[in-house]
Design a protein around this motif. Structure first.
Motif, PDB file in Angstrom:
ATOM      1  N   PRO A  30       0.811  -1.231   0.000  1.00 12.45           N
ATOM      2  CA  PRO A  30       0.000   0.000   0.000  1.00 12.45           C
ATOM      3  C   PRO A  30       0.837   1.272   0.000  1.00 12.45           C
ATOM      4  O   PRO A  30       0.446   2.282  -0.577  1.00 12.45           O
ATOM      5  CB  PRO A  30      -0.817  -0.130   1.294  1.00 12.45           C
ATOM      6  N   THR A  31       1.995   1.228   0.661  1.00 10.93           N
ATOM      7  CA  THR A  31       2.894   2.380   0.665  1.00 10.93           C
ATOM      8  C   THR A  31       4.036   2.120  -0.306  1.00 10.93           C
ATOM      9  O   THR A  31       4.858   1.228  -0.096  1.00 10.93           O
ATOM     10  CB  THR A  31       3.442   2.657   2.071  1.00 10.93           C
ATOM     11  N   VAL A  32       4.081   2.896  -1.358  1.00 15.73           N
ATOM     12  CA  VAL A  32       5.103   2.746  -2.394  1.00 15.73           C
ATOM     13  C   VAL A  32       6.399   3.457  -1.994  1.00 15.73           C
ATOM     14  O   VAL A  32       7.494   3.008  -2.305  1.00 15.73           O
ATOM     15  CB  VAL A  32       4.563   3.298  -3.729  1.00 15.73           C
ATOM     16  N   LEU A  33       6.247   4.577  -1.301  1.00  9.85           N
ATOM     17  CA  LEU A  33       7.396   5.368  -0.856  1.00  9.85           C
ATOM     18  C   LEU A  33       7.018   6.027   0.461  1.00  9.85           C
ATOM     19  O   LEU A  33       6.061   6.810   0.515  1.00  9.85           O
ATOM     20  CB  LEU A  33       7.752   6.434  -1.904  1.00  9.85           C
ATOM     21  N   HIS A  76       7.322  14.252   0.788  1.00  2.00           N
ATOM     22  CA  HIS A  76       6.783  13.503  -0.332  1.00  2.00           C
ATOM     23  C   HIS A  76       6.729  12.017   0.020  1.00  2.00           C
ATOM     24  O   HIS A  76       7.461  11.532   0.886  1.00  2.00           O
ATOM     25  CB  HIS A  76       7.599  13.729  -1.614  1.00  2.00           C
ATOM     26  N   GLY A  77       5.828  11.326  -0.646  1.00  2.00           N
ATOM     27  CA  GLY A  77       5.666   9.889  -0.435  1.00  2.00           C
ATOM     28  C   GLY A  77       4.828   9.318  -1.556  1.00  2.00           C
ATOM     29  O   GLY A  77       4.343  10.047  -2.428  1.00  2.00           O
ATOM     30  N   GLY A  78       4.656   7.998  -1.550  1.00  3.75           N
ATOM     31  CA  GLY A  78       3.893   7.348  -2.613  1.00  3.75           C
ATOM     32  C   GLY A  78       2.983   6.272  -2.058  1.00  3.75           C
ATOM     33  O   GLY A  78       3.305   5.611  -1.064  1.00  3.75           O
ATOM     34  N   PHE A  79       1.832   6.094  -2.731  1.00  4.89           N
ATOM     35  CA  PHE A  79       0.821   5.159  -2.263  1.00  4.89           C
ATOM     36  C   PHE A  79       0.280   4.358  -3.442  1.00  4.89           C
ATOM     37  O   PHE A  79       0.234   4.842  -4.577  1.00  4.89           O
ATOM     38  CB  PHE A  79      -0.327   5.908  -1.574  1.00  4.89           C
ATOM     39  N   GLN A 232      -3.828   8.009   4.816  1.00  2.00           N
ATOM     40  CA  GLN A 232      -3.959   7.125   5.965  1.00  2.00           C
ATOM     41  C   GLN A 232      -4.468   7.933   7.143  1.00  2.00           C
ATOM     42  O   GLN A 232      -4.220   9.141   7.228  1.00  2.00           O
ATOM     43  CB  GLN A 232      -2.602   6.510   6.350  1.00  2.00           C
ATOM     44  N   THR A 233      -5.151   7.274   8.075  1.00  2.00           N
ATOM     45  CA  THR A 233      -5.499   7.945   9.325  1.00  2.00           C
ATOM     46  C   THR A 233      -4.237   8.059  10.172  1.00  2.00           C
ATOM     47  O   THR A 233      -3.241   7.348   9.928  1.00  2.00           O
ATOM     48  CB  THR A 233      -6.553   7.153  10.098  1.00  2.00           C
ATOM     49  N   PRO A 234      -4.236   8.924  11.180  1.00  2.00           N
ATOM     50  CA  PRO A 234      -3.054   9.004  12.044  1.00  2.00           C
ATOM     51  C   PRO A 234      -2.692   7.660  12.678  1.00  2.00           C
ATOM     52  O   PRO A 234      -1.505   7.322  12.779  1.00  2.00           O
ATOM     53  CB  PRO A 234      -3.469  10.030  13.107  1.00  2.00           C
ATOM     54  N   VAL A 235      -3.695   6.888  13.098  1.00  2.00           N
ATOM     55  CA  VAL A 235      -3.421   5.585  13.710  1.00  2.00           C
ATOM     56  C   VAL A 235      -2.846   4.620  12.682  1.00  2.00           C
ATOM     57  O   VAL A 235      -1.900   3.858  12.972  1.00  2.00           O
ATOM     58  CB  VAL A 235      -4.701   5.003  14.340  1.00  2.00           C
ATOM     59  N   GLU A 236      -3.366   4.629  11.451  1.00  3.29           N
ATOM     60  CA  GLU A 236      -2.834   3.765  10.402  1.00  3.29           C
ATOM     61  C   GLU A 236      -1.383   4.126  10.087  1.00  3.29           C
ATOM     62  O   GLU A 236      -0.536   3.241   9.897  1.00  3.29           O
ATOM     63  CB  GLU A 236      -3.687   3.884   9.139  1.00  3.29           C
ATOM     64  N   ARG A 279       0.318  -6.168   6.702  1.00  6.43           N
ATOM     65  CA  ARG A 279       1.295  -5.384   5.926  1.00  6.43           C
ATOM     66  C   ARG A 279       2.121  -6.258   4.996  1.00  6.43           C
ATOM     67  O   ARG A 279       2.334  -5.927   3.831  1.00  6.43           O
ATOM     68  CB  ARG A 279       2.212  -4.621   6.900  1.00  6.43           C
ATOM     69  N   TYR A 280       2.594  -7.420   5.504  1.00  3.88           N
ATOM     70  CA  TYR A 280       3.541  -8.221   4.746  1.00  3.88           C
ATOM     71  C   TYR A 280       2.986  -9.552   4.260  1.00  3.88           C
ATOM     72  O   TYR A 280       3.670 -10.264   3.508  1.00  3.88           O
ATOM     73  CB  TYR A 280       4.797  -8.476   5.581  1.00  3.88           C
ATOM     74  N   GLY A 281       1.787  -9.909   4.662  1.00  2.07           N
ATOM     75  CA  GLY A 281       1.196 -11.161   4.205  1.00  2.07           C
ATOM     76  C   GLY A 281       1.792 -12.395   4.848  1.00  2.07           C
ATOM     77  O   GLY A 281       1.625 -13.509   4.331  1.00  2.07           O
TER      78      GLY A 281
END
Length: 292
Positions: A30-33, A76-79, A232-236, A279-281
């Motif tokens: 879900p988080t690319v960067l 910056h970030g990626g999703f 994302q929410t702050p908790v996420e 997160r990682y399966g």
């Protein structure tokens, strides 16, 4: 890239060639960067797939052949976008290195670009001629940086960066930056100390109202603005950060899973395992086994 620091401490390139070249291939998470910032500027372009990239609060859905410029100091970030995989490349470079000459073009373009008094118009798409020209030069820049080893490598890379910026100048693809106090810019400035607080205190109990107070927002406004900007929410986000930290500990330490869960800020082992699997399966134990 140091994923556990909001302000990236990684040194990009060398003293002779202060440019870092990176390729992230086939990312499906879900988080690319991870969200971060650094003092250098950056060109980032998608080679395969698609993703959403955030730059200073603005969101860009980038597909194959699309490019974005990230000014110095911007978060910056990626999703993930529609569960697509994504392969992207990036060149992170020191604008001061390019602006070392004391000439007219430096004073008119490079220094204002470094100070963010000028901004390059983004995003770019390979669906138009200008975007294709820039993408071709970025790919050439990447090849020069990663695969050229001759004595003139630093000169070749520097020359290619000048040529890329020359394309923007000749086509007028830059604008003067006027600080308009926009809501997303104010929010992103407020979020920087929030994310730093998470980085420094993730192992402790953190309440959302504490983060809202750091941002000088009401809890409701903070949660809504954070979700818009960070996807994302702050908790996420906090859980994601903790899981990333736990994954590093699993790889690089011999601490037990119980100890790692506590070190990463999780009070309950079962909750940690559930979030890690999301997160990682896989379980933390399985992750450790395959990572070594």
């Amino acid at each position: 890239m140091n994923k556990f620091s909001l302000r990236e401490k990684h040194v990009h390139g060398t003293a002779e060639l202060p440019v870092g070249f990176y390729r992230m291939e086939g990312i499906t998470s879900p988080t690319v960067l991870d969200v971060h910032w650094h003092d250098e500027a950056e060109f980032l372009w998608v080679e395969e797939g698609s993703a959403t990239f955030m730059v200073d609060g603005s969101l860009y859905d980038l597909a194959e052949g699309d490019c974005v410029y990230i000014p110095p100091g911007e978060l910056h970030g990626g999703f993930s976008l529609n569960d697509s995989t994504c392969t992207y490349q990036a060149a992170v470079f020191d604008l001061a290195w390019l602006a070392s000459a004391n000439d007219e073009i430096t004073q008119r373009i490079l220094t204002p670009l470094h100070k963010q008094e000028l901004i390059l118009q983004m995003p770019l798409s390979s669906h138009n001629r200008f975007g294709r020209r820039i993408l071709a030069r970025l790919r050439r820049l990447y090849r020069l940086g990663r695969h050229t080893q001759d004595a003139a490598r630093a000169w070749r890379v520097k020359a290619e960066l000048y040529l890329i910026l020359a394309e923007f100048i000749s086509d007028g693809h830059f604008t003067k930056c006027v600080s308009d106090g926009s809501s997303h810019s104010r929010s992103m400035e407020r979020f920087k100390p929030v994310l730093v607080h998470i980085e420094n205190h993730y192992m402790k109990k953190i309440k959302v109202y504490e983060l809202a107070a750091i941002a000088n927002m009401s809890e409701g406004h903070f949660c809504r603005a954070f979700k818009v900007q960070m996807r994302q929410t702050p908790v996420e986000y906090l859980n994601h950060y903790r899981i990333q930290r736990a994954a590093s500990l699993l790889q690089h330490t011999t601490a037990s899973i119980v100890e790692i869960a506590a070190e990463a800020g999780f009070e309950h082992l079962s909750y940690f395992i559930k979030k890690f699997r999301d997160r990682y399966g896989c379980t933390p134990a399985q992750y450790r086994k395959h990572a070594r």
